[in-house]
Write a protein that holds these residues in place. Structure first.
Motif, PDB file in Angstrom:
ATOM      1  N   THR A  49       0.681  -1.356  -0.076  1.00  0.00           N
ATOM      2  CA  THR A  49       0.100   0.175   0.026  1.00  0.00           C
ATOM      3  C   THR A  49       0.876   1.207   0.164  1.00  0.00           C
ATOM      4  N   GLY A  50       1.925   1.348   0.743  1.00  0.00           N
ATOM      5  CA  GLY A  50       2.621   2.112   0.661  1.00  0.00           C
ATOM      6  C   GLY A  50       3.299   2.616  -0.668  1.00  0.00           C
ATOM      7  N   TYR A  51       3.859   1.838  -1.344  1.00  0.00           N
ATOM      8  CA  TYR A  51       4.275   2.002  -2.847  1.00  0.00           C
ATOM      9  C   TYR A  51       3.209   2.596  -3.632  1.00  0.00           C
ATOM     10  N   VAL A  52       2.060   2.013  -3.725  1.00  0.00           N
ATOM     11  CA  VAL A  52       0.833   2.293  -4.525  1.00  0.00           C
ATOM     12  C   VAL A  52       0.657   3.832  -4.207  1.00  0.00           C
ATOM     13  N   GLU A  53       0.692   4.161  -2.673  1.00  0.00           N
ATOM     14  CA  GLU A  53       0.074   5.695  -2.343  1.00  0.00           C
ATOM     15  C   GLU A  53       0.975   6.550  -2.913  1.00  0.00           C
ATOM     16  N   ALA A  54       2.592   6.079  -2.734  1.00  0.00           N
ATOM     17  CA  ALA A  54       3.396   7.139  -3.276  1.00  0.00           C
ATOM     18  C   ALA A  54       3.540   7.318  -4.808  1.00  0.00           C
ATOM     19  N   THR A  55       2.947   6.328  -5.598  1.00  0.00           N
ATOM     20  CA  THR A  55       2.881   6.242  -7.080  1.00  0.00           C
ATOM     21  C   THR A  55       1.781   7.276  -7.454  1.00  0.00           C
ATOM     22  N   ALA A  56       0.626   7.135  -6.773  1.00  0.00           N
ATOM     23  CA  ALA A  56      -0.363   8.283  -6.906  1.00  0.00           C
ATOM     24  C   ALA A  56      -0.155   9.672  -6.626  1.00  0.00           C
ATOM     25  N   ILE A  57       0.616   9.926  -5.464  1.00  0.00           N
ATOM     26  CA  ILE A  57       1.060  11.234  -5.179  1.00  0.00           C
ATOM     27  C   ILE A  57       2.225  11.638  -6.313  1.00  0.00           C
TER      28      ILE A  57
END
Length: 383
Positions: A49-57
């Motif tokens: 989830t941390g990687y996915v959230e970083a990609t969106a931001i």
């Protein structure tokens, strides 16, 4: 950690494949002063989830400002911190390994590490609680005394949370029957299988869906947000939690919410001597870019500055981030007092480390960690 469904994960990862190093074609607004033209973010591993959230931001910042962002994933806390410490990453997106690193405990209780002087820029809240079976009859924290509590071996992140929540009512591991399991997932499955009565868990853990559907039933223990004594007890163990009313999770709905605790995950982290203009510019860019990423997944709404730009966190906020929060009227005397205490603790530990290290050469791993625990307590006793 909050889990995204497969469709949301694949959509965000698809955007990330093009986003991390791609320059924007259109810029919606001027780039905040201090925001670098190129950044490297050390993150959790691909698929987390941390990687996915970083990609969106990252994608939103790229589109808004033309800033190039490269994500540097790692499957370990040490692996995420090393690039930041070595100056190879602009920021590290961390969870409780930040608490461990700044205190020099667990993986960081070694001569090569010790307490790290780090700061945060922001971090979104993630909920955590104590889940029990309904058949156990446990209805409140005090009822856990003498009950079977599932702990995961070699998982300090979860164990620290559980120990802290038990402490809210004056309990320790000695007051429960500790049943140890090989993994976090095994602790949750143990409830369904009748091997334990309670465990610590994120409210969205998919392993709990079987418990909810089983005859044993599911219940989350409540943490009264107004119980000052309980929160004071918790802060003595780990001052990183805050009250949170959760409406999303297994056995939880908007019509049937539960009061649990929140910690921050991920936390955007820098070293203490990071450029204040950079941390200011980063937080401003994250705030201004919110419309571009808030709908990427339900959890992304919690990156809004009202939730992600608040204390407590696992390390104090950086001065540049504080400057932006002051500018938008979101920094109180209470937050400043918390931040000052947090800075004082970490600086006391980093100041004590050199003398401790020179006086304890040659100790074995366990003896070294135990000696540091004692020195750490002495260094912070007067704070």
């Amino acid at each position: 950690m909050t889990k995204l469904n497969r469709r949301q994960t694949m959509a965000l990862l698809g955007a990330a494949a093009a986003a991390p190093m791609a320059p924007a074609v259109l810029r919606a607004q001027d780039k905040p002063a201090g925001l670098p033209d190129t950044m490297i973010w050390s993150t959790y591993d691909v698929g987390s989830t941390g990687y996915v959230e970083a990609t969106a931001i990252a994608d939103a910042m790229i589109k808004n400002y033309g800033t190039r962002v490269r994500l540097l994933p790692s499957g370990s806390g040490v692996g995420r911190i090393i690039p930041l410490k070595m100056g190879q990453a602009s920021t590290a997106w961390l969870a409780n390994e930040l608490f461990f690193a700044t205190r020099g405990i667990f993986d960081f209780a070694t001569p090569d590490w010790g307490p790290q002087n780090m700061r945060t820029i922001c971090g979104r809240p993630a909920s955590f609680g104590i889940v029990v079976t309904q058949e156990s009859g446990i209805e409140k924290i005090e009822d856990l005394r003498g009950k079977r509590f599932a702990y995961a071996a070699a998982n300090p992140s979860v164990s620290v949370k559980v120990d802290t929540m038990l402490a809210s009512k004056g309990l320790t591991r000695d007051d429960v029957e500790v049943i140890e399991f090989p993994s976090y997932g095994d602790t949750l499955r143990s409830l369904t299988q009748g091997q334990a009565d309670a465990a610590g868990s994120a409210l969205t853990s998919s392993a709990l869906t079987e418990l909810e559907a089983s005859p044993r039933g599911i219940r989350w223990l409540s943490f009264d947000p107004n119980d000052a004594e309980a929160w004071d007890n918790m802060n003595k163990i780990a001052p990183i939690f805050s009250p949170f009313r959760e409406t999303i999770g297994v056995g939880v709905t908007g019509k049937d919410p539960v009061d649990v605790v929140a910690y921050k995950y991920p936390m955007v982290t820098v070293m203490h001597d990071a450029d204040p203009d950079m941390t200011y510019g980063f937080l401003k860019a994250l705030d201004e870019s919110y419309p571009g990423y808030k709908d990427a997944a339900p959890i992304m709404e919690r990156w809004g500055i009202k939730m992600s730009g608040t204390t407590p966190m696992d390390a104090p906020l950086h001065e540049g981030a504080i400057r932006y929060l002051q500018e938008i009227g979101q920094w109180s005397d209470q937050q400043q007092a918390w931040n000052d205490r947090s800075v004082a603790e970490i600086e006391a530990l980093t100041a004590a480390w050199p003398d401790f290290l020179s006086a304890n050469k040659g100790l074995g791993e366990a003896e070294f960690a135990a000696a540091w625990d004692e020195a750490r307590a002495k260094a912070t006793a007067a704070l």
